[in-house]
Write a protein that holds these residues in place. Sequence first.
Motif, PDB file in Angstrom:
ATOM      1  N   GLY A 141       0.799  -1.220   0.000  1.00  0.00           N
ATOM      2  CA  GLY A 141       0.000   0.000   0.000  1.00  0.00           C
ATOM      3  C   GLY A 141       0.831   1.268   0.000  1.00  0.00           C
ATOM      4  N   MET A 142       2.116   1.151  -0.302  1.00  0.00           N
ATOM      5  CA  MET A 142       2.972   2.341  -0.331  1.00  0.00           C
ATOM      6  C   MET A 142       2.672   3.215  -1.538  1.00  0.00           C
ATOM      7  SD  MET A 142       6.801   1.287   0.928  1.00  0.00           S
ATOM      8  CE  MET A 142       6.941  -0.244   0.018  1.00  0.00           C
ATOM      9  N   ARG A 165       9.677   6.037   6.079  1.00  0.00           N
ATOM     10  CA  ARG A 165      10.080   7.273   6.740  1.00  0.00           C
ATOM     11  C   ARG A 165       9.667   8.496   5.930  1.00  0.00           C
ATOM     12  NH1 ARG A 165      13.518   6.324  10.918  1.00  0.00           N
ATOM     13  NH2 ARG A 165      14.512   4.272  11.015  1.00  0.00           N
ATOM     14  N   ASP A 166       9.269   9.537   6.642  1.00  0.00           N
ATOM     15  CA  ASP A 166       8.907  10.811   6.001  1.00  0.00           C
ATOM     16  C   ASP A 166       7.894  10.607   4.885  1.00  0.00           C
ATOM     17  OD1 ASP A 166      10.425  12.368   7.650  1.00  0.00           O
ATOM     18  OD2 ASP A 166      12.188  12.343   6.366  1.00  0.00           O
ATOM     19  N   GLY A 167       6.828   9.895   5.198  1.00  0.00           N
ATOM     20  CA  GLY A 167       5.747   9.750   4.228  1.00  0.00           C
ATOM     21  C   GLY A 167       5.014  11.069   4.078  1.00  0.00           C
ATOM     22  N   LYS A 168       3.838  11.023   3.472  1.00  0.00           N
ATOM     23  CA  LYS A 168       3.059  12.248   3.282  1.00  0.00           C
ATOM     24  C   LYS A 168       2.784  12.879   4.638  1.00  0.00           C
ATOM     25  CE  LYS A 168      -0.886  13.912   0.601  1.00  0.00           C
ATOM     26  NZ  LYS A 168      -2.038  13.506  -0.240  1.00  0.00           N
ATOM     27  N   GLY A 169       3.030  14.192   4.742  1.00  0.00           N
ATOM     28  CA  GLY A 169       2.860  14.867   6.019  1.00  0.00           C
ATOM     29  C   GLY A 169       4.043  14.669   6.946  1.00  0.00           C
ATOM     30  N   LEU A 304      -2.103   2.636   5.644  1.00  0.00           N
ATOM     31  CA  LEU A 304      -2.025   3.639   4.581  1.00  0.00           C
ATOM     32  C   LEU A 304      -1.409   4.950   5.066  1.00  0.00           C
ATOM     33  CD1 LEU A 304      -5.495   3.167   2.842  1.00  0.00           C
ATOM     34  CD2 LEU A 304      -3.273   2.416   1.991  1.00  0.00           C
ATOM     35  N   GLY A 305      -1.417   5.167   6.393  1.00  0.00           N
ATOM     36  CA  GLY A 305      -0.862   6.406   6.926  1.00  0.00           C
ATOM     37  C   GLY A 305      -1.810   7.576   6.854  1.00  0.00           C
ATOM     38  N   HIS A 306      -3.128   7.315   6.811  1.00  0.00           N
ATOM     39  CA  HIS A 306      -4.114   8.393   6.784  1.00  0.00           C
ATOM     40  C   HIS A 306      -4.278   8.998   8.175  1.00  0.00           C
ATOM     41  CE1 HIS A 306      -6.254   6.557   3.004  1.00  0.00           C
ATOM     42  NE2 HIS A 306      -5.181   7.268   2.709  1.00  0.00           N
TER      43      HIS A 306
END
Length: 333
Positions: A141-142, A165-169, A304-306
């Motif tokens: 899901g990256m 590391r350092d995904g969106k936001g 997903l990092g939402h």
Amino acid sequence: MVTTSTSEDAPKLLNLVRNKIRLKHYSIRTEQAYVDWIKRYILHFGKRHPSELGAEQVEQFLTYLAVEGKVAASTQNQAKSALIFLYKEVLGQLLPWLDDIEHAKTPKRLPVVLTKQEVQAVLGELNNTNHLIVSLLYGTGMRILEALRLRVKDIDFARKEILIRDGKGFKDRVTMLPTSLVQPLQAHLARVKALHEQDLAKGYGAVYMPQALAKKYPYAAIDWSWQYVFPSAKLSIDPRSVNESGQGVTRRHHVQDQAIQRAVRQAVVNAGITKPATPHTLRHSFATHLLEGGYDIRTVQELLGHSDVKTTMIYTHVLNRGGRGVSSPLDGL
């Protein structure tokens, strides 16, 4: 605060923009986009210094982009973000009108999702590194740049985890490492390590490091653990290292996302799929298939990092069960 207002100061101003962006650890893509929009803004008003311009000119420029340039709402909003960054972060003008400029309304569309059979068909049209990268996109899901910016140390084979590391936001998160990709990834990294050792022998091998880390760990750039998992096939000059005389450091960057975009686009065509699928479609498919499999939406949100579960909720509307899971009355006749 910048007080000069001659057109000759434009290059100096753009250098200030670049330095501020790098200080805040924005990506090279953001840097290139912001500098380009600010340059276009300056040229649009006859090379006048932005300190001489204000709310009226910003609105005029954004209106021009929408009416004359016919740009998408997302593009117009990117231009607005660049100008807000210029005035607030570079010129130090904390003016209330910056917040009053309205964002263009971006249309809300449901994401394109592939079925499991379609994903398998697309993967069947890919090979070598492209196949491994695209498999990773669907299996974890990256986002595409999250995958391409992975460092060797970010993959934990023992725990079958990948640290993003350092995904969106600028957020870190952990996702799973698919069991089926363990052996292919290990074989791939063995080849990458051999390439890294060749680079070191030739006097290269220093990968890009964020500015703060480069100072804190001066030898980390040549360390194997910091190398990109998916390095480029060619050495190139790092644009962030280019000085005023035009000289820069030669490095091996990661694979370019445009190459993966082209590979997926061609694979979709070859597979006979008519959906407008892109690498990001595999992220949408990952989330939808997890929900179809009965996984909790909060778990999917975390993978997903939402920040907000409402963002993840959109995938409940594209589950393969008709309109929101409701059976048509026609099927009951």
